[in-house]
Design a protein around this motif. Structure first.
Motif, PDB file in Angstrom:
ATOM      1  N   MET A   1      -3.425  -6.029   1.120  1.00  0.00           N
ATOM      2  CA  MET A   1      -4.284  -5.446   2.134  1.00  0.00           C
ATOM      3  C   MET A   1      -5.431  -4.704   1.440  1.00  0.00           C
ATOM      4  O   MET A   1      -5.239  -3.984   0.485  1.00  0.00           O
ATOM      5  CB  MET A   1      -3.483  -4.487   3.008  1.00  0.00           C
ATOM      6  N   VAL A   3      -8.239  -1.882   1.317  1.00  0.00           N
ATOM      7  CA  VAL A   3      -8.567  -0.590   1.907  1.00  0.00           C
ATOM      8  C   VAL A   3     -10.075  -0.464   1.913  1.00  0.00           C
ATOM      9  O   VAL A   3     -10.721  -0.608   0.884  1.00  0.00           O
ATOM     10  CB  VAL A   3      -7.924   0.566   1.111  1.00  0.00           C
ATOM     11  N   SER A   9      -9.703   8.294   6.654  1.00  0.00           N
ATOM     12  CA  SER A   9      -8.256   8.174   6.544  1.00  0.00           C
ATOM     13  C   SER A   9      -7.541   8.786   7.741  1.00  0.00           C
ATOM     14  O   SER A   9      -6.398   8.462   8.010  1.00  0.00           O
ATOM     15  CB  SER A   9      -7.765   8.820   5.246  1.00  0.00           C
ATOM     16  N   GLU A 113      -7.894  -4.922   9.545  1.00  0.00           N
ATOM     17  CA  GLU A 113      -6.975  -4.197   8.664  1.00  0.00           C
ATOM     18  C   GLU A 113      -5.870  -3.521   9.481  1.00  0.00           C
ATOM     19  O   GLU A 113      -4.696  -3.542   9.108  1.00  0.00           O
ATOM     20  CB  GLU A 113      -7.765  -3.147   7.875  1.00  0.00           C
ATOM     21  N   TRP A 114      -6.250  -2.942  10.617  1.00  0.00           N
ATOM     22  CA  TRP A 114      -5.267  -2.303  11.497  1.00  0.00           C
ATOM     23  C   TRP A 114      -4.270  -3.339  12.014  1.00  0.00           C
ATOM     24  O   TRP A 114      -3.069  -3.100  12.046  1.00  0.00           O
ATOM     25  CB  TRP A 114      -5.988  -1.617  12.657  1.00  0.00           C
ATOM     26  N   HIS A 116      -3.464  -6.152  10.623  1.00  0.00           N
ATOM     27  CA  HIS A 116      -2.603  -6.558   9.504  1.00  0.00           C
ATOM     28  C   HIS A 116      -1.467  -5.554   9.315  1.00  0.00           C
ATOM     29  O   HIS A 116      -0.332  -5.938   9.054  1.00  0.00           O
ATOM     30  CB  HIS A 116      -3.432  -6.664   8.219  1.00  0.00           C
ATOM     31  N   LYS A 117      -1.771  -4.295   9.514  1.00  0.00           N
ATOM     32  CA  LYS A 117      -0.780  -3.237   9.310  1.00  0.00           C
ATOM     33  C   LYS A 117       0.172  -3.087  10.493  1.00  0.00           C
ATOM     34  O   LYS A 117       1.367  -2.866  10.319  1.00  0.00           O
ATOM     35  CB  LYS A 117      -1.500  -1.912   9.045  1.00  0.00           C
ATOM     36  N   HIS A 118      -0.348  -3.184  11.727  1.00  0.00           N
ATOM     37  CA  HIS A 118       0.453  -2.865  12.919  1.00  0.00           C
ATOM     38  C   HIS A 118       0.635  -4.024  13.897  1.00  0.00           C
ATOM     39  O   HIS A 118       1.327  -3.864  14.902  1.00  0.00           O
ATOM     40  CB  HIS A 118      -0.188  -1.698  13.687  1.00  0.00           C
ATOM     41  N   HIS A 120       2.327  -6.770  13.954  1.00  0.00           N
ATOM     42  CA  HIS A 120       3.678  -7.268  14.204  1.00  0.00           C
ATOM     43  C   HIS A 120       4.404  -6.383  15.219  1.00  0.00           C
ATOM     44  O   HIS A 120       5.015  -6.883  16.166  1.00  0.00           O
ATOM     45  CB  HIS A 120       4.466  -7.345  12.892  1.00  0.00           C
ATOM     46  N   GLU A 121       4.324  -5.075  15.033  1.00  0.00           N
ATOM     47  CA  GLU A 121       5.033  -4.183  15.961  1.00  0.00           C
ATOM     48  C   GLU A 121       4.392  -4.189  17.349  1.00  0.00           C
ATOM     49  O   GLU A 121       5.094  -4.165  18.356  1.00  0.00           O
ATOM     50  CB  GLU A 121       5.130  -2.765  15.400  1.00  0.00           C
TER      51      GLU A 121
END
Length: 134
Positions: A1, A3, A9, A113-114, A116-118, A120-121
């Motif tokens: 990923m 940044v 942040s 990016e968000w 990719h991070k979240h 799935h949930e």
């Protein structure tokens, strides 16, 4: 990923100054642009340079000619893309991101990016409750 160096942040690091969330608020323009399902996809696809509409449609997949044309016209109206018509036979048209369109890639990439991070949930929550938990 990846940044992004320009992304804050924490939400507390962002200060747009006094903003009234009224109908003509500049923040609503951003929400409207990112809320258009094809506009961010087209902008992202144009990130490497100008493309002809047919190449755009092939690269994106799943977008109708009508929707592509409508979205490109809207993007041109919003000064996000520049349309270039070449006097050739047959006529050739290309679309390229303007400076504003290239700058729009910043929130698009941040949103990616968000996801990719979240994603799935969030996707799991949209799918509904797990039957094993009932």
């Amino acid at each position: 990923m990846t940044v992004l160096p320009f992304a804050p942040s924490t939400p507390e690091e962002v200060d747009f100054g006094p903003v009234d969330y009224i109908s003509d608020c500049p923040v609503r323009i951003g929400v409207d642009i990112l809320g258009n399902s094809w506009l961010p996809v087209i902008a992202y696809t144009l990130r490497h340079g100008p493309m002809r509409p047919g190449h755009l449609r092939t690269a994106i997949g799943g977008v109708s000619q009508k929707m592509l044309t409508q979205t490109l016209r809207r993007m041109e109206q919003l000064t996000l893309v520049e349309r270039r018509r070449y006097a050739e036979a047959p006529p050739r048209v290309e679309y390229e991101l303007t400076e504003a369109g290239r700058d729009l890639l910043i929130p698009i990439l941040a949103l990616g990016e968000w996801v990719h991070k979240h994603g799935h949930e969030v996707g799991g929550a949209l799918a509904g409750p797990d039957l094993g938990e009932l």
